[in-house]
Design an enzyme around this catalytic site. Structure first.
Site, PDB file in Angstrom:
ATOM      1  N   GLU A  57       7.566   5.271  -9.063  1.00 54.42           N
ATOM      2  CA  GLU A  57       6.107   5.041  -9.008  1.00 54.42           C
ATOM      3  C   GLU A  57       5.452   6.114  -8.140  1.00 54.42           C
ATOM      4  OE1 GLU A  57       5.753   0.197  -9.459  1.00 54.42           O
ATOM      5  OE2 GLU A  57       5.411   1.083  -7.507  1.00 54.42           O
TER       6      GLU A  57
ATOM      7  N   GLY B 201       0.782  -1.236   0.000  1.00 57.45           N
ATOM      8  CA  GLY B 201       0.000   0.000   0.000  1.00 57.45           C
ATOM      9  C   GLY B 201       0.810   1.280   0.000  1.00 57.45           C
TER      10      GLY B 201
ATOM     11  N   ARG C  77      -4.752  -8.915  -9.128  1.00 58.19           N
ATOM     12  CA  ARG C  77      -5.742  -9.825  -9.717  1.00 58.19           C
ATOM     13  C   ARG C  77      -6.029  -9.408 -11.151  1.00 58.19           C
ATOM     14  NH1 ARG C  77      -6.434 -14.297  -7.514  1.00 58.19           N
ATOM     15  NH2 ARG C  77      -8.471 -14.497  -8.477  1.00 58.19           N
TER      16      ARG C  77
ATOM     17  N   ASN D  37      -3.740   1.762 -13.804  1.00 67.40           N
ATOM     18  CA  ASN D  37      -2.917   0.809 -13.045  1.00 67.40           C
ATOM     19  C   ASN D  37      -1.478   1.295 -13.058  1.00 67.40           C
ATOM     20  OD1 ASN D  37      -2.204  -1.761 -11.810  1.00 67.40           O
ATOM     21  ND2 ASN D  37      -1.384  -2.367 -13.809  1.00 67.40           N
TER      22      ASN D  37
ATOM     23  N   HIS E  73       2.362  -0.151 -12.983  1.00 71.07           N
ATOM     24  CA  HIS E  73       3.060  -1.427 -13.235  1.00 71.07           C
ATOM     25  C   HIS E  73       4.573  -1.186 -13.194  1.00 71.07           C
ATOM     26  CE1 HIS E  73       3.552  -5.499 -14.700  1.00 71.07           C
ATOM     27  NE2 HIS E  73       4.459  -5.025 -15.545  1.00 71.07           N
TER      28      HIS E  73
HETATM   29  C1  GAR Z   1       4.101  -1.748  -7.110  1.00 70.35           C
HETATM   30  O1  GAR Z   1       5.467  -1.831  -7.408  1.00 70.35           O
HETATM   31  C2  GAR Z   1       3.255  -1.927  -8.364  1.00 70.35           C
HETATM   32  O2  GAR Z   1       3.878  -1.426  -9.499  1.00 70.35           O
HETATM   33  C3  GAR Z   1       3.155  -3.431  -8.411  1.00 70.35           C
HETATM   34  O3  GAR Z   1       2.962  -3.816  -7.091  1.00 70.35           O
HETATM   35  C4  GAR Z   1       3.658  -2.925  -6.240  1.00 70.35           C
HETATM   36  C5  GAR Z   1       2.746  -2.492  -5.123  1.00 70.35           C
HETATM   37  O4  GAR Z   1       3.429  -1.728  -4.194  1.00 70.35           O
HETATM   38  N1  GAR Z   1       2.063  -3.821  -9.260  1.00 70.35           N
HETATM   39  C6  GAR Z   1       2.110  -4.852 -10.087  1.00 70.35           C
HETATM   40  O5  GAR Z   1       3.064  -5.589 -10.178  1.00 70.35           O
HETATM   41  C7  GAR Z   1       0.848  -5.076 -10.906  1.00 70.35           C
HETATM   42  N2  GAR Z   1       1.096  -5.986 -11.960  1.00 70.35           N
HETATM   43  P1  GAR Z   1       2.662  -1.029  -3.001  1.00 70.35           P
HETATM   44  O6  GAR Z   1       1.712  -2.070  -2.426  1.00 70.35           O
HETATM   45  O7  GAR Z   1       3.729  -0.648  -2.023  1.00 70.35           O
HETATM   46  O8  GAR Z   1       1.930   0.158  -3.545  1.00 70.35           O
END
Ligand code: GAR
Length: 216
Positions: A201, A39, A118, A134, A136
Site C-alpha cells: 500500500e 494513518g 465510513r 481509496n 483497499h
Molecule cells: C489500510 O490497510 C487500508 O487499506 C485499510 O485500512 C488500513 C489503514 O491503514 N482500508 C480499508 O480497509 C478500507 N476499506 P493506515 O491507517 O495505517 O493508513
C-alpha cells in the site's frame, strides 16, 4: 514521468484508466486526506511529497475518530487536522455535507481516502466527481468491505494484495487504478498478512497520486 524511486520490481499493475483522472496543472495538486485510524498511509504520502516524489500539497487531514493516530501524524508533518465525528451527525448525508464543506474550505482539489472506514454518499461523490480515490487491502473485486484481510485468510486464497480505486457509491467498486499482489503464507495471521499488504500500500498509493498529479 513517474518518479523512478516509486517503482520497483514487485508485481504492480497500473490501469490506463488512471490517465483519465489526471489533473492538468503544473501547480502542486491540493490534496485532502481522510483517515479513520493509524494513518500510516497518510504519512507515506506526506513523506513522498517532502521528498519531491509527488507534486502535491496536503491541505487538510479529516479524521472521524477522536482516537485516530493519524491526527498526531498530521501534527508532526505540520498538516491541519480536522475532527469530524460521524456520531454528531443525524445521517450519512449530513456527515458528508460537513466533509464537503471542510474540503472546500481548505481549497481541496483531490481527495484521498487513506484508511477511511465510513461508507460515502452521493453528496461527497458529486462534490468531487472522479476526484476521490481509496486504498483497499485486497485485490478487488475480491473481499470488498470491512475485514478484507480476514476474508482473504478465511477464503484460503494464495495471493491477495491491495488496490487503489476511484470511489463510487457502491462500496469498493469504482474503477481500479493500481493493484499490487501479495502472497498469503501458510502460517499467516491477519496481522502478519496485513503488515505485508501495507508495505505494498505504501508503494502504490504514492505512485497513484504521483501519476494523478502529472500534467496530461
Ligand atoms: C489500510 O490497510 C487500508 O487499506 C485499510 O485500512 C488500513 C489503514 O491503514 N482500508 C480499508 O480497509 C478500507 N476499506 P493506515 O491507517 O495505517 O493508513
Amino acid at each position: 514521468m513517474i518518479h523512478d524511486s516509486l517503482i520497483n520490481t514487485t508485481a504492480s499493475l497500473i490501469s490506463p484508466d488512471i490517465y483519465n483522472c489526471q489533473v492538468s496543472s503544473d501547480k502542486p495538486l491540493k490534496l485532502g486526506i481522510m483517515a479513520s485510524g493509524n494513518g500510516s498511509n497518510f504519512e507515506v504520502i506526506a513523506q513522498a511529497i517532502a521528498e519531491g516524489k509527488i507534486n502535491a500539497q496536503i491541505q487538510v487531514l479529516i479524521y472521524n475518530n477522536p482516537e485516530a493516530k493519524a491526527a498526531a501524524r498530521a501534527e508532526k508533518w505540520g498538516v491541519e487536522a480536522v475532527l469530524l465525528n460521524h456520531r454528531d451527525c443525524k445521517n450519512r448525508e449530513k456527515f458528508d455535507s460537513k466533509i464537503v464543506q471542510t474540503l472546500q474550505q481548505y481549497d481541496v482539489e483531490f481527495v484521498i481516502m487513506a484508511g477511511w472506514m465510513r461508507l460515502v454518499t452521493q453528496v461527497l461523490i458529486d462534490a468531487f466527481p472522479n476526484r476521490i480515490i481509496n486504498i483497499h487491502p485486497s485485490l478487488l473485486p475480491s473481499f470488498k468491505g470491512v475485514q478484507a484481510v480476514e476474508q482473504a485468510i478465511a477464503a484460503k486464497v494464495k495471493i491477495t494484495g491491495c488496490s487503489v480505486h476511484l470511489v463510487s457509491l457502491e462500496v469498493d467498486s469504482g474503477e481500479i487504478l493500481i493493484q499490487s499482489a501479495v502472497p498469503v503464507l501458510a502460517n499467516d495471521t491477519s496481522e502478519t498478512l496485513h503488515a505485508r499488504i501495507q508495505v505494498q500500500e505504501h508503494r502504490i498509493l504514492p505512485m497513484a497520486i504521483s501519476l494523478l498529479s502529472q500534467r496530461k
